[in-house]
Design a protein around this motif. Structure first.
Motif, PDB file in Angstrom:
ATOM      1  N   THR A   1       7.320   4.857 -14.361  1.00  0.00           N
ATOM      2  CA  THR A   1       6.581   4.524 -13.147  1.00  0.00           C
ATOM      3  C   THR A   1       6.157   3.062 -13.163  1.00  0.00           C
ATOM      4  O   THR A   1       6.177   2.381 -12.135  1.00  0.00           O
ATOM      5  CB  THR A   1       5.357   5.441 -12.996  1.00  0.00           C
ATOM      6  OG1 THR A   1       5.812   6.795 -12.898  1.00  0.00           O
ATOM      7  CG2 THR A   1       4.556   5.092 -11.752  1.00  0.00           C
ATOM      8  N   ARG A   2       5.811   2.562 -14.327  1.00  0.00           N
ATOM      9  CA  ARG A   2       5.478   1.145 -14.426  1.00  0.00           C
ATOM     10  C   ARG A   2       6.670   0.278 -14.038  1.00  0.00           C
ATOM     11  O   ARG A   2       6.547  -0.679 -13.262  1.00  0.00           O
ATOM     12  CB  ARG A   2       5.043   0.810 -15.849  1.00  0.00           C
ATOM     13  CG  ARG A   2       4.671  -0.657 -16.040  1.00  0.00           C
ATOM     14  CD  ARG A   2       4.600  -1.029 -17.502  1.00  0.00           C
ATOM     15  NE  ARG A   2       4.139  -2.390 -17.694  1.00  0.00           N
ATOM     16  CZ  ARG A   2       4.359  -3.109 -18.795  1.00  0.00           C
ATOM     17  NH1 ARG A   2       5.038  -2.581 -19.807  1.00  0.00           N
ATOM     18  NH2 ARG A   2       3.908  -4.346 -18.882  1.00  0.00           N
ATOM     19  N   ALA A   3       7.837   0.614 -14.555  1.00  0.00           N
ATOM     20  CA  ALA A   3       9.029  -0.168 -14.243  1.00  0.00           C
ATOM     21  C   ALA A   3       9.334  -0.130 -12.748  1.00  0.00           C
ATOM     22  O   ALA A   3       9.723  -1.146 -12.154  1.00  0.00           O
ATOM     23  CB  ALA A   3      10.220   0.361 -15.041  1.00  0.00           C
ATOM     24  N   LEU A   4       9.153   1.036 -12.129  1.00  0.00           N
ATOM     25  CA  LEU A   4       9.362   1.152 -10.683  1.00  0.00           C
ATOM     26  C   LEU A   4       8.408   0.254  -9.923  1.00  0.00           C
ATOM     27  O   LEU A   4       8.813  -0.487  -9.006  1.00  0.00           O
ATOM     28  CB  LEU A   4       9.179   2.609 -10.251  1.00  0.00           C
ATOM     29  CG  LEU A   4       9.127   2.873  -8.742  1.00  0.00           C
ATOM     30  CD1 LEU A   4      10.470   2.565  -8.101  1.00  0.00           C
ATOM     31  CD2 LEU A   4       8.693   4.300  -8.454  1.00  0.00           C
ATOM     32  N   LEU A   5       7.142   0.298 -10.271  1.00  0.00           N
ATOM     33  CA  LEU A   5       6.144  -0.527  -9.585  1.00  0.00           C
ATOM     34  C   LEU A   5       6.483  -2.014  -9.683  1.00  0.00           C
ATOM     35  O   LEU A   5       6.437  -2.746  -8.688  1.00  0.00           O
ATOM     36  CB  LEU A   5       4.755  -0.289 -10.188  1.00  0.00           C
ATOM     37  CG  LEU A   5       3.954   0.917  -9.705  1.00  0.00           C
ATOM     38  CD1 LEU A   5       2.673   1.042 -10.509  1.00  0.00           C
ATOM     39  CD2 LEU A   5       3.629   0.804  -8.220  1.00  0.00           C
ATOM     40  N   GLN A  25       0.815  -1.219   0.000  1.00  0.00           N
ATOM     41  CA  GLN A  25       0.000   0.000   0.000  1.00  0.00           C
ATOM     42  C   GLN A  25       0.850   1.270   0.000  1.00  0.00           C
ATOM     43  O   GLN A  25       0.370   2.347  -0.344  1.00  0.00           O
ATOM     44  CB  GLN A  25      -0.950   0.002   1.202  1.00  0.00           C
ATOM     45  CG  GLN A  25      -1.882  -1.188   1.275  1.00  0.00           C
ATOM     46  CD  GLN A  25      -2.589  -1.465  -0.029  1.00  0.00           C
ATOM     47  OE1 GLN A  25      -3.315  -0.617  -0.553  1.00  0.00           O
ATOM     48  NE2 GLN A  25      -2.374  -2.658  -0.577  1.00  0.00           N
ATOM     49  N   GLU A  26       2.118   1.136   0.395  1.00  0.00           N
ATOM     50  CA  GLU A  26       2.993   2.305   0.444  1.00  0.00           C
ATOM     51  C   GLU A  26       3.672   2.598  -0.892  1.00  0.00           C
ATOM     52  O   GLU A  26       4.260   3.667  -1.059  1.00  0.00           O
ATOM     53  CB  GLU A  26       4.079   2.095   1.510  1.00  0.00           C
ATOM     54  CG  GLU A  26       3.549   1.717   2.881  1.00  0.00           C
ATOM     55  CD  GLU A  26       2.585   2.754   3.437  1.00  0.00           C
ATOM     56  OE1 GLU A  26       2.869   3.959   3.275  1.00  0.00           O
ATOM     57  OE2 GLU A  26       1.549   2.354   4.003  1.00  0.00           O
ATOM     58  N   LEU A  27       3.601   1.663  -1.813  1.00  0.00           N
ATOM     59  CA  LEU A  27       4.316   1.855  -3.069  1.00  0.00           C
ATOM     60  C   LEU A  27       3.865   3.111  -3.809  1.00  0.00           C
ATOM     61  O   LEU A  27       4.681   3.914  -4.254  1.00  0.00           O
ATOM     62  CB  LEU A  27       4.133   0.636  -3.975  1.00  0.00           C
ATOM     63  CG  LEU A  27       5.119  -0.519  -3.795  1.00  0.00           C
ATOM     64  CD1 LEU A  27       4.833  -1.613  -4.798  1.00  0.00           C
ATOM     65  CD2 LEU A  27       6.542  -0.036  -3.927  1.00  0.00           C
ATOM     66  N   ASP A  83       3.113  13.378  -9.252  1.00  0.00           N
ATOM     67  CA  ASP A  83       2.447  13.882 -10.457  1.00  0.00           C
ATOM     68  C   ASP A  83       2.257  12.795 -11.509  1.00  0.00           C
ATOM     69  O   ASP A  83       1.853  13.072 -12.635  1.00  0.00           O
ATOM     70  CB  ASP A  83       3.232  15.049 -11.052  1.00  0.00           C
ATOM     71  CG  ASP A  83       4.669  14.671 -11.409  1.00  0.00           C
ATOM     72  OD1 ASP A  83       5.144  13.628 -10.922  1.00  0.00           O
ATOM     73  OD2 ASP A  83       5.301  15.421 -12.165  1.00  0.00           O
ATOM     74  N   GLU A  84       2.542  11.554 -11.146  1.00  0.00           N
ATOM     75  CA  GLU A  84       2.369  10.428 -12.058  1.00  0.00           C
ATOM     76  C   GLU A  84       1.199   9.563 -11.605  1.00  0.00           C
ATOM     77  O   GLU A  84       1.020   9.325 -10.408  1.00  0.00           O
ATOM     78  CB  GLU A  84       3.631   9.558 -12.078  1.00  0.00           C
ATOM     79  CG  GLU A  84       4.803  10.193 -12.811  1.00  0.00           C
ATOM     80  CD  GLU A  84       4.730   9.976 -14.310  1.00  0.00           C
ATOM     81  OE1 GLU A  84       3.836   9.250 -14.760  1.00  0.00           O
ATOM     82  OE2 GLU A  84       5.585  10.537 -15.014  1.00  0.00           O
ATOM     83  N   THR A  85       0.396   9.112 -12.567  1.00  0.00           N
ATOM     84  CA  THR A  85      -0.706   8.207 -12.249  1.00  0.00           C
ATOM     85  C   THR A  85      -0.170   6.811 -11.980  1.00  0.00           C
ATOM     86  O   THR A  85       0.604   6.269 -12.771  1.00  0.00           O
ATOM     87  CB  THR A  85      -1.705   8.144 -13.407  1.00  0.00           C
ATOM     88  OG1 THR A  85      -2.223   9.450 -13.641  1.00  0.00           O
ATOM     89  CG2 THR A  85      -2.854   7.199 -13.094  1.00  0.00           C
ATOM     90  N   ALA A  86      -0.574   6.240 -10.839  1.00  0.00           N
ATOM     91  CA  ALA A  86      -0.206   4.866 -10.514  1.00  0.00           C
ATOM     92  C   ALA A  86      -1.298   4.273  -9.634  1.00  0.00           C
ATOM     93  O   ALA A  86      -1.812   4.947  -8.739  1.00  0.00           O
ATOM     94  CB  ALA A  86       1.142   4.811  -9.811  1.00  0.00           C
ATOM     95  N   HIS A 130       4.261   6.510  -1.392  1.00  0.00           N
ATOM     96  CA  HIS A 130       5.568   6.899  -0.895  1.00  0.00           C
ATOM     97  C   HIS A 130       6.706   6.738  -1.892  1.00  0.00           C
ATOM     98  O   HIS A 130       7.794   7.273  -1.668  1.00  0.00           O
ATOM     99  CB  HIS A 130       5.914   6.105   0.371  1.00  0.00           C
ATOM    100  CG  HIS A 130       5.200   6.573   1.587  1.00  0.00           C
ATOM    101  ND1 HIS A 130       3.850   6.409   1.776  1.00  0.00           N
ATOM    102  CD2 HIS A 130       5.650   7.221   2.696  1.00  0.00           C
ATOM    103  CE1 HIS A 130       3.499   6.923   2.940  1.00  0.00           C
ATOM    104  NE2 HIS A 130       4.571   7.422   3.518  1.00  0.00           N
ATOM    105  N   GLU A 131       6.492   6.010  -2.988  1.00  0.00           N
ATOM    106  CA  GLU A 131       7.603   5.761  -3.899  1.00  0.00           C
ATOM    107  C   GLU A 131       7.361   6.247  -5.317  1.00  0.00           C
ATOM    108  O   GLU A 131       8.314   6.502  -6.050  1.00  0.00           O
ATOM    109  CB  GLU A 131       7.950   4.272  -3.905  1.00  0.00           C
ATOM    110  CG  GLU A 131       8.393   3.747  -2.532  1.00  0.00           C
ATOM    111  CD  GLU A 131       9.045   2.384  -2.626  1.00  0.00           C
ATOM    112  OE1 GLU A 131       9.749   2.115  -3.616  1.00  0.00           O
ATOM    113  OE2 GLU A 131       8.840   1.577  -1.705  1.00  0.00           O
ATOM    114  N   CYS A 132       6.110   6.359  -5.738  1.00  0.00           N
ATOM    115  CA  CYS A 132       5.822   6.840  -7.089  1.00  0.00           C
ATOM    116  C   CYS A 132       5.771   8.371  -7.093  1.00  0.00           C
ATOM    117  O   CYS A 132       5.327   8.985  -6.127  1.00  0.00           O
ATOM    118  CB  CYS A 132       4.498   6.275  -7.587  1.00  0.00           C
ATOM    119  SG  CYS A 132       4.534   4.490  -7.853  1.00  0.00           S
TER     120      CYS A 132
END
Length: 388
Positions: free
Chosen positions: A261-265, A215-217, A225-228, A220-222
């Motif tokens: 952002t996808r790669a980060l997730l 739930q923190e991804l 200003d990016e949709t995730a 706290h990490e994205c």
């Protein structure tokens, strides 16, 4: 009035009847026997002769080989849910066209008929792509792998948009739909008697902590200003209250509009699954069940399609305001390879009695969109080929 729109309105009753036939027999994934038969028969009735089975779907070609080639796509599959629309032609087989794919298919069949009637005027080729298994994010990949894009210069698709005026057309440039990565997180523990937890490794305990960590991804990490979006929709473990199970499974989806952002997730999802489970002595692994990238609308092509569509719908119904969706679309696999325009077309507002959105069992669409969508597809195809 635009000539394509006038002709489409003249066959509106036939398009409606065709849509209702498709609606009565919703089918899932690649298992589209009745649907493909209906589509093939309608293409044949329109005079199309180059009809081929491909990748679980169908293709047909119009026009001439000289010049450019534009692909027009419609998805055909339904959802595994019971319909509650109350319509006299509602499906009763446990599946439902609750995402409008029956409308998409009918509109493209209408466009095929309109284009076939003016085939000699086409200054290039139109490829009609009737796709299976969009809801499982696997149909476009199969058709691309089997060559549906061979010789194609650009692609166009329409998708119905609820809560919008009938015929309202959004032409967002750039990012349009989010990526879709469906996953299962498998947790291997050590089962045993519930009275002796010290002798066991509880996968439920590890799974609960993993759920909370995930739930923190986004928050706290994205980048803010990016949709995730990351959603866990299933948590399965155990069968008895006095037994610690050996395994647990979490299933969910991750979505983002940018590749970064996808790669980060995806990277962090794997790291957390392995790391959090290890803290509790369990082993965590990730199974990727379906993966498609974000859908990017080519800015130049999308702007051109908006201009062509205005000839059909008028200035007031065509919007180029950015409207990005967190829903996903495997047409993005086409957009990775050729310039693509994926446009959304309105099917009725709440104030007009159309209260529910896509994927709702009670969703109902205004069938007045059928001739409008057919005319837009046909007009965009002819004008694109003419302008080169």
């Amino acid at each position: 009035m635009d000539g394509y729109l006038a002709r489409a309105r003249a066959i509106a009753e036939e398009l409606t009847a065709l849509r209702r036939s498709l609606h009565r027999c919703p089918e899932l994934g690649f298992d589209l026997t009745q649907t493909r038969d209906l589509v093939s028969a309608a293409l044949s009735a329109a005079g199309c002769r180059d009809i081929r089975a491909l990748g679980g779907g169908l293709t047909a070609r119009l026009g001439r080989a000289e010049g450019r080639t534009l692909l027009l796509r419609a998805d055909m599959d339904a959802l595994p849910m019971a319909e509650e629309s109350g319509l006299p032609f509602a499906a009763g087989n446990g599946a439902a066209h609750a995402c409008g794919h029956d409308l998409h298919t009918a509109m493209l069949l209408g466009a095929a008929r309109l284009l076939k009637e003016r085939e000699e005027a086409l200054e290039g080729r139109v490829v009609l792509m009737f796709q299976a298994a969009e809801e499982t994010a696997s149909g476009a990949r199969t058709m691309v792998e089997e060559g549906v894009l061979d010789g194609v210069d650009a692609a166009l698709a329409l998708h119905v948009a609820t809560q919008r005026p009938v015929g309202w057309l959004n032409c967002t440039r750039g990012a349009k739909t989010a990526s879709f990565d469906r996953f299962a997180l498998h947790i291997e523990g050590k089962g045993g008697h519930g009275a002796s937890p010290q002798n066991n490794i509880d996968p439920i305990n590890a799974g609960v902590h993993l759920y909370l960590a995930l739930q923190e991804l986004v928050s706290h990490e994205c980048p803010p200003d990016e949709t995730a979006v990351l959603t866990i929709g299933a948590f399965q473990a155990g069968a008895a209250g006095n037994v610690i199970p050996a395994r647990a499974r979490l299933e969910g989806t991750a979505r983002a509009h940018s590749r970064e952002t996808r790669a980060l997730l995806l990277r962090r999802l794997g790291e957390l699954t392995e790391g959090v489970c290890a803290v509790f002595g369990a082993r965590g692994t990730v199974e990727w069940m379906a993966q498609v990238p974000p859908l990017w609308n080519d800015p130049d092509l999308t702007g051109r399609m908006a201009g062509y569509a205005r000839a059909v719908l008028g200035e007031g119904l065509v919007s180029e305001e950015p409207e990005r969706l967190t829903a996903s679309e495997d047409f993005s696999l086409v957009a990775e390879r050729v310039p693509t325009a994926y446009l959304t077309i309105g099917t009725g507002r709440a104030e007009d009695g159309y209260l529910y959105g896509n994927h709702h069992p009670k969703v109902v669409y205004d069938e007045g969109v059928l001739p409008l969508g057919a005319a837009v597809l046909a007009r965009c195809a002819e004008d694109f080929l003419r302008e080169g």
